[in-house]
Design a protein around this motif. Structure first.
Motif, mmCIF file in Angstrom:
data_model
loop_
_atom_site.group_PDB
_atom_site.id
_atom_site.type_symbol
_atom_site.label_atom_id
_atom_site.label_comp_id
_atom_site.label_asym_id
_atom_site.label_seq_id
_atom_site.Cartn_x
_atom_site.Cartn_y
_atom_site.Cartn_z
ATOM 1 N N PRO A 86 -13.122 -5.139 -12.869
ATOM 2 C CA PRO A 86 -13.376 -5.217 -14.315
ATOM 3 C C PRO A 86 -12.453 -4.343 -15.154
ATOM 4 N N ASN A 87 -11.874 -3.297 -14.567
ATOM 5 C CA ASN A 87 -11.027 -2.381 -15.330
ATOM 6 C C ASN A 87 -9.554 -2.448 -14.912
ATOM 7 N N GLU A 88 -9.186 -3.507 -14.178
ATOM 8 C CA GLU A 88 -7.813 -3.627 -13.691
ATOM 9 C C GLU A 88 -6.990 -4.549 -14.581
ATOM 10 N N THR A 89 -5.680 -4.308 -14.594
ATOM 11 C CA THR A 89 -4.756 -5.043 -15.455
ATOM 12 C C THR A 89 -4.385 -6.388 -14.853
ATOM 13 N N ARG A 90 -4.336 -7.402 -15.700
ATOM 14 C CA ARG A 90 -3.812 -8.698 -15.277
ATOM 15 C C ARG A 90 -2.288 -8.618 -15.331
ATOM 16 N N GLN A 91 -1.638 -8.731 -14.177
ATOM 17 C CA GLN A 91 -0.184 -8.535 -14.169
ATOM 18 C C GLN A 91 0.490 -9.442 -13.158
ATOM 19 N N GLN A 92 1.797 -9.646 -13.383
ATOM 20 C CA GLN A 92 2.621 -10.441 -12.498
ATOM 21 C C GLN A 92 3.721 -9.552 -11.933
ATOM 22 N N SER A 93 4.137 -9.823 -10.695
ATOM 23 C CA SER A 93 5.265 -9.105 -10.103
ATOM 24 C C SER A 93 6.561 -9.539 -10.779
ATOM 25 N N LYS A 94 7.436 -8.584 -11.056
ATOM 26 C CA LYS A 94 8.737 -8.883 -11.664
ATOM 27 C C LYS A 94 9.882 -8.653 -10.687
ATOM 28 N N LEU A 95 9.556 -8.346 -9.425
ATOM 29 C CA LEU A 95 10.610 -8.018 -8.474
ATOM 30 C C LEU A 95 11.489 -9.209 -8.116
ATOM 31 N N ASP A 96 10.978 -10.444 -8.318
ATOM 32 C CA ASP A 96 11.825 -11.586 -7.975
ATOM 33 C C ASP A 96 13.042 -11.688 -8.891
ATOM 34 N N GLY A 135 5.900 -0.112 5.145
ATOM 35 C CA GLY A 135 6.857 -0.465 4.106
ATOM 36 C C GLY A 135 7.024 -1.965 3.967
ATOM 37 N N PHE A 136 7.023 -2.662 5.095
ATOM 38 C CA PHE A 136 7.230 -4.112 5.086
ATOM 39 C C PHE A 136 6.014 -4.846 4.542
ATOM 40 N N TRP A 137 4.807 -4.445 4.964
ATOM 41 C CA TRP A 137 3.607 -5.227 4.648
ATOM 42 C C TRP A 137 2.854 -4.722 3.417
ATOM 43 N N TRP A 138 2.994 -3.412 3.144
ATOM 44 C CA TRP A 138 2.148 -2.828 2.112
ATOM 45 C C TRP A 138 2.888 -2.318 0.879
ATOM 46 N N SER A 139 4.152 -1.987 0.986
ATOM 47 C CA SER A 139 4.856 -1.364 -0.141
ATOM 48 C C SER A 139 5.519 -2.414 -1.029
ATOM 49 N N GLU A 140 5.595 -2.111 -2.304
ATOM 50 C CA GLU A 140 6.308 -2.966 -3.250
ATOM 51 C C GLU A 140 7.098 -2.078 -4.205
ATOM 52 N N GLY A 141 8.424 -2.248 -4.238
ATOM 53 C CA GLY A 141 9.270 -1.422 -5.094
ATOM 54 C C GLY A 141 9.478 -0.025 -4.560
ATOM 55 N N LEU A 142 9.042 0.223 -3.324
ATOM 56 C CA LEU A 142 9.223 1.533 -2.687
ATOM 57 C C LEU A 142 10.082 1.355 -1.453
ATOM 58 N N SER A 143 10.647 2.455 -0.950
ATOM 59 C CA SER A 143 11.454 2.363 0.259
ATOM 60 C C SER A 143 11.240 3.593 1.117
ATOM 61 N N ASP A 144 11.138 3.341 2.434
ATOM 62 C CA ASP A 144 11.056 4.442 3.390
ATOM 63 C C ASP A 144 12.345 4.545 4.188
ATOM 64 N N LYS A 145 13.396 3.859 3.723
ATOM 65 C CA LYS A 145 14.642 3.843 4.484
ATOM 66 C C LYS A 145 15.393 5.159 4.358
ATOM 67 N N ARG A 146 16.023 5.522 5.460
ATOM 68 C CA ARG A 146 16.819 6.742 5.443
ATOM 69 C C ARG A 146 18.049 6.546 4.566
ATOM 70 N N LYS A 147 18.601 7.630 4.067
ATOM 71 C CA LYS A 147 19.800 7.557 3.248
ATOM 72 C C LYS A 147 20.943 6.970 4.059
ATOM 73 N N GLY A 148 21.659 6.036 3.465
ATOM 74 C CA GLY A 148 22.762 5.391 4.159
ATOM 75 C C GLY A 148 22.422 4.026 4.698
ATOM 76 N N SER A 149 21.119 3.675 4.761
ATOM 77 C CA SER A 149 20.749 2.336 5.162
ATOM 78 C C SER A 149 21.152 1.359 4.073
#
Length: 327
Positions: free
Chosen positions: A9-19, A126-140
């Motif tokens: 009831p208190n959550e925002t109606r939103q669409q992903s913009k990552l595409d 990271g693959f199944w649960w994260s969106e717009g985040l990264s756990d990759k090491r620097k240089g990947s």
């Protein structure tokens, strides 16, 4: 089983913009770039080439319907509510499998915390649960937390499944993801995504794993024509693959984006459909480029890169920076 979260009831109606991340490249380029770079980052040894297979085949709706069941409603009802329809008979399907890789490693518990009270991260989460985040090491070289968006938007039904074999326990895992829209029906509102897995008594979602889920995994291996049995790595199944992503487009993207690791013997790629098969590797990349690339500049660039590598190996040329050779 598909789990589609309802909107509170208190959550925002939103669409992903990552595409929108893919506006500057074709769908084939985005898919190849994300898939192969993630596989290269997950290689188990510098002495073994990462091997990747892109396989097109037909998937009947009768088989796909086995995987429609949802917690309250079949996923097809949610897709239809988002304006997405599934063909009545069969769909083009693309299976992407990597070998000599470590698979989706790390914790599978999205609610696990480390000793410093920070949420645990890792390749699987990271693959199944994260969106717009990264756990990759620097240089990947992969993109930041957009892997599942790339995969789902490559499908006309915005859906994919993934099977991974890892060294971590549990070794074998089966999951799925669907990129939906905010939608509603029967006086219920739903968020714009769904996950394929199982739910415990606390309503936490988990992947299907070994043991009691072994038959589910074995059925998926057969239904989706997977090459992987016990080899570590990741297999991704994309039903309803977009028409822009075909045999030729995959080859062109592979050669243009990854000619350096191919020439160095770090990567081997196979592409096949119902009537054709091509293997791209160090000893034939020039002939493959000549046959499939349209732009003369692209062909000349690849020939020049091969000559540069030959000179480097013969110690006749020394680049000032690693970036000179695309590292």
């Amino acid at each position: 089983m598909w789990i589609i979260p309802e909107l509170g009831p208190n959550e925002t109606r939103q669409q992903s913009k990552l595409d929108r991340f893919f506006d500057h490249q074709t769908k084939a380029q985005a898919l190849v770039r994300e898939s192969i770079q993630n596989s290269l980052d997950a290689g188990i040894s510098e002495d073994k080439a990462v091997e990747i297979k892109f396989s097109f085949h037909k998937l009947s709706k009768d088989i796909l319907k086995k995987y429609f069941k949802g917690k309250n409603h079949d996923i097809e009802k949610h897709l239809n509510s988002c304006g997405i329809s599934i063909p009545s008979k069969s769909l083009r399907c693309l299976v992407i499998e990597d070998f000599n890789t470590e698979g989706l490693t790390g914790s599978i518990d999205n609610m696990e915390y480390d000793d410093n009270d920070n949420p645990v991260s890792g390749n699987f989460i990271g693959f199944w649960w994260s969106e717009g985040l990264s756990d990759k090491r620097k240089g990947s070289g992969g993109s930041h937390g957009v892997g599942k968006i790339t995969l789902s938007t490559s499908s006309n039904i915005n859906t994919f499944f993934a099977y991974t074999v890892r060294k971590d326990e549990p070794k074998k895992l089966l999951i799925g993801y669907s990129q939906l829209k905010y939608h509603s029906f029967d006086r219920h509102q739903f968020k714009g995504y769904a996950r394929y897995g199982k739910m415990d008594e606390k309503e936490q979602i988990w992947p299907y794993g070994e043991g009691e889920d072994s038959k589910i995994i074995e059925k998926a291996q057969n239904d989706f024509n997977l090459n992987r049995i016990n080899q570590s790595g990741l297999s991704v199944i994309i039903p309803g693959i977009d028409v822009e992503i075909d045999f030729k487009a995959i080859i062109q993207s592979v050669v243009k984006e990854f000619y350096i690791p191919l020439m160095r013997g770090q990567l081997k790629v196979e592409i096949s459909d119902l009537t054709q098969h091509v293997k791209v590797e160090a000893n034939n990349i020039i002939s493959i480029a000549e046959k499939y690339l349209k732009d003369l500049k692209d062909k000349e660039l690849i020939k020049s890169a091969q000559e540069m590598l030959r000179l480097l190996e013969s110690k006749m040329f020394y680049p000032k920076h690693d970036t000179d050779l695309g590292k």
